[in-house]
Design a protein around this motif. Structure first.
Motif, PDB file in Angstrom:
ATOM      1  N   ILE A   3      -0.420  -8.454 -10.230  1.00 37.66           N
ATOM      2  CA  ILE A   3      -1.608  -8.743 -11.038  1.00 37.66           C
ATOM      3  C   ILE A   3      -2.485  -7.511 -11.289  1.00 37.66           C
ATOM      4  O   ILE A   3      -3.042  -7.372 -12.361  1.00 37.66           O
ATOM      5  N   TYR A   4      -2.601  -6.604 -10.338  1.00 37.99           N
ATOM      6  CA  TYR A   4      -3.380  -5.381 -10.591  1.00 37.99           C
ATOM      7  C   TYR A   4      -3.177  -4.384  -9.452  1.00 37.99           C
ATOM      8  O   TYR A   4      -2.637  -4.719  -8.391  1.00 37.99           O
ATOM      9  N   GLN A   5      -3.630  -3.149  -9.715  1.00 43.74           N
ATOM     10  CA  GLN A   5      -3.583  -2.083  -8.718  1.00 43.74           C
ATOM     11  C   GLN A   5      -5.009  -1.689  -8.354  1.00 43.74           C
ATOM     12  O   GLN A   5      -5.877  -1.590  -9.220  1.00 43.74           O
ATOM     13  N   ILE A   6      -5.257  -1.454  -7.061  1.00 41.65           N
ATOM     14  CA  ILE A   6      -6.574  -1.014  -6.582  1.00 41.65           C
ATOM     15  C   ILE A   6      -6.471   0.448  -6.196  1.00 41.65           C
ATOM     16  O   ILE A   6      -5.647   0.829  -5.356  1.00 41.65           O
ATOM     17  N   ASN A   7      -7.326   1.282  -6.803  1.00 41.70           N
ATOM     18  CA  ASN A   7      -7.417   2.697  -6.458  1.00 41.70           C
ATOM     19  C   ASN A   7      -8.773   2.960  -5.790  1.00 41.70           C
ATOM     20  O   ASN A   7      -9.587   2.065  -5.654  1.00 41.70           O
ATOM     21  N   GLY A   8      -8.994   4.199  -5.422  1.00 42.90           N
ATOM     22  CA  GLY A   8     -10.269   4.552  -4.807  1.00 42.90           C
ATOM     23  C   GLY A   8     -10.262   4.538  -3.294  1.00 42.90           C
ATOM     24  O   GLY A   8     -11.305   4.681  -2.652  1.00 42.90           O
ATOM     25  N   TRP A   9      -9.068   4.364  -2.690  1.00 43.04           N
ATOM     26  CA  TRP A   9      -8.962   4.412  -1.238  1.00 43.04           C
ATOM     27  C   TRP A   9      -9.029   5.857  -0.748  1.00 43.04           C
ATOM     28  O   TRP A   9      -8.791   6.787  -1.502  1.00 43.04           O
ATOM     29  N   ILE A  52       0.835  -1.196   0.000  1.00 41.43           N
ATOM     30  CA  ILE A  52       0.000   0.000   0.000  1.00 41.43           C
ATOM     31  C   ILE A  52       0.873   1.251   0.000  1.00 41.43           C
ATOM     32  O   ILE A  52       1.985   1.259   0.531  1.00 41.43           O
ATOM     33  N   SER A  53       0.338   2.291  -0.615  1.00 40.53           N
ATOM     34  CA  SER A  53       1.036   3.566  -0.721  1.00 40.53           C
ATOM     35  C   SER A  53       0.182   4.656  -0.094  1.00 40.53           C
ATOM     36  O   SER A  53      -0.764   5.141  -0.724  1.00 40.53           O
ATOM     37  N   PRO A  54       0.462   5.059   1.150  1.00 37.36           N
ATOM     38  CA  PRO A  54      -0.320   6.125   1.773  1.00 37.36           C
ATOM     39  C   PRO A  54      -0.259   7.445   1.016  1.00 37.36           C
ATOM     40  O   PRO A  54      -1.201   8.231   1.049  1.00 37.36           O
ATOM     41  N   SER A  55       0.848   7.696   0.310  1.00 37.27           N
ATOM     42  CA  SER A  55       0.993   8.977  -0.392  1.00 37.27           C
ATOM     43  C   SER A  55       0.112   9.072  -1.627  1.00 37.27           C
ATOM     44  O   SER A  55      -0.366  10.144  -1.984  1.00 37.27           O
ATOM     45  N   SER A  56      -0.132   7.935  -2.319  1.00 40.35           N
ATOM     46  CA  SER A  56      -0.938   7.961  -3.541  1.00 40.35           C
ATOM     47  C   SER A  56      -2.281   7.250  -3.386  1.00 40.35           C
ATOM     48  O   SER A  56      -3.034   7.140  -4.348  1.00 40.35           O
ATOM     49  N   ASP A  57      -2.581   6.748  -2.167  1.00 41.92           N
ATOM     50  CA  ASP A  57      -3.846   6.046  -1.913  1.00 41.92           C
ATOM     51  C   ASP A  57      -4.063   4.923  -2.925  1.00 41.92           C
ATOM     52  O   ASP A  57      -5.133   4.779  -3.511  1.00 41.92           O
ATOM     53  N   ALA A  58      -3.012   4.132  -3.143  1.00 42.35           N
ATOM     54  CA  ALA A  58      -3.096   3.005  -4.071  1.00 42.35           C
ATOM     55  C   ALA A  58      -2.620   1.737  -3.369  1.00 42.35           C
ATOM     56  O   ALA A  58      -1.894   1.784  -2.376  1.00 42.35           O
ATOM     57  N   ALA A  59      -3.050   0.601  -3.903  1.00 41.81           N
ATOM     58  CA  ALA A  59      -2.621  -0.694  -3.376  1.00 41.81           C
ATOM     59  C   ALA A  59      -2.291  -1.607  -4.541  1.00 41.81           C
ATOM     60  O   ALA A  59      -3.130  -1.846  -5.411  1.00 41.81           O
ATOM     61  N   ASP A  60      -1.052  -2.091  -4.581  1.00 39.65           N
ATOM     62  CA  ASP A  60      -0.627  -3.042  -5.604  1.00 39.65           C
ATOM     63  C   ASP A  60      -0.813  -4.462  -5.067  1.00 39.65           C
ATOM     64  O   ASP A  60      -0.355  -4.776  -3.960  1.00 39.65           O
TER      65      ASP A  60
END
Length: 322
Positions: free
Chosen positions: A258-264, A236-244
């Protein structure tokens, strides 16, 4: 000027539609012309609530199970709530604010935890007399919180993990973690696997201290936090609100993106339960969740319906399948 006032505070039932609510009482100290600086931001409950007067602020703190200290701002008509005793932080002069100190536990702050009708709070003297010293952690060392693996306690210190058993807290063994720079984040499991990241290093390290095998995975950002299960690794990346999301493979104990989840929203820490659902904390307080898939991501990020005043901002998260 310091003024000590003893309040027996009752919930104003006339303001409530449910007349059967129990009446609470509490002892408080009032410090006029004083504000409060918390010892740590995580002990602040939310970002303040509206209060028309001092008594309303007292009621707000009294009806929050975790509130021990409150500050009423007479100019902004705002009530700031804190989980910690006012002795933990710093009292400062402010002509427009009033500090309210709740004596939640008998002898506060000489007790550990909160008292309730079913459970008496434990005096800190008893806690300390029964505490077992394990190891000194020096301020200059690169250390972080210990964690449990089965019946053992792992105490990370620099690039060494000191392992103790939980019955007598006796030392069992040490595990040397192969690093080239200070560790940023580390987690372990009962399979003899340690996963960790290093500071300013865009790689995830997977180390088996049973086979002495080390595997590295390139990651798209320098991550401070991650979580993993038997099938997934989520960076997880707190700076970009993304999760790989990475899918673990049995070959060389590796993983494939496999994918990135956005929308956090202000993602902070995470846990995976049942090898399918990820739950994260938010820097602003609260929890979020979504379902994982081994192929394409086909779910959405959902904020769990919670009273976030009970969750400090940036909380660490520990959870199990229950």
């Amino acid at each position: 000027m310091l003024l000590l006032v003893l309040f027996i505070v009752h919930s104003i039932i006339s303001r409530l539609t449910l007349s059967s609510l129990p009446i609470r009482s509490a002892q408080v100290k009032i410090y006029h012309q004083h504000s409060y600086i918390a010892s740590h931001i995580i002990n602040q409950i939310g970002f303040g609530v509206y209060a028309e007067d001092l008594h309303s602020c007292i009621y707000s703190c009294q009806n929050n199970d975790f509130c021990r200290t409150a500050v009423f701002d007479s100019q902004l008509l705002k009530c700031h709530l804190y989980e910690e005793c006012n002795t933990q932080g710093q009292m400062v002069f402010d002509p427009y604010q009033t500090l309210i100190s709740f004596l939640v536990c008998k002898g506060e702050p000489g007790n550990a935890g909160f008292s309730s009708p079913l459970n008496e709070s434990i005096p800190m003297q008893i806690v300390m007399s029964n505490a077992v010293w394990i190891r000194n952690l020096t301020p200059a060392s690169n250390s972080w919180w210990p964690f449990f693996v089965n019946d053992e306690i792992y105490v990370p210190l620099d690039n060494v993990i000191y392992v103790y058993e939980t019955n007598t807290y006796s030392f069992v063994r040490s595990i040397i973690v192969p690093v080239t720079s200070p560790i940023s984040y580390l987690r372990g499991d009962s399979q003899g696997i340690l996963m960790y990241t290093q500071q300013y290093d865009p790689k995830l390290y997977i180390y088996s201290f049973i086979t002495n095998q080390l595997t590295t995975i390139d990651i798209s950002f320098t991550s401070d936090f991650f979580c993993y299960s038997s099938s997934f690794i989520v960076m997880i990346s707190p700076s970009s609100d993304a999760a790989d999301v990475y899918l673990r493979t049995s070959i060389n104990n590796s993983a494939t993106f496999i994918y990135q989840i956005n929308g956090w929203s202000s993602i902070h820490q995470c846990n995976i339960i049942n090898d399918e659902q990820i739950i994260t904390t938010m820097n602003t307080g609260g929890l979020q969740t979504t379902m994982l898939s081994k192929t394409n991501y086909n779910s959405t990020v959902t904020t769990l319906s919670l009273n976030t005043t009970y969750l400090p901002a940036g909380a660490a998260l520990t959870i199990d399948a229950a």
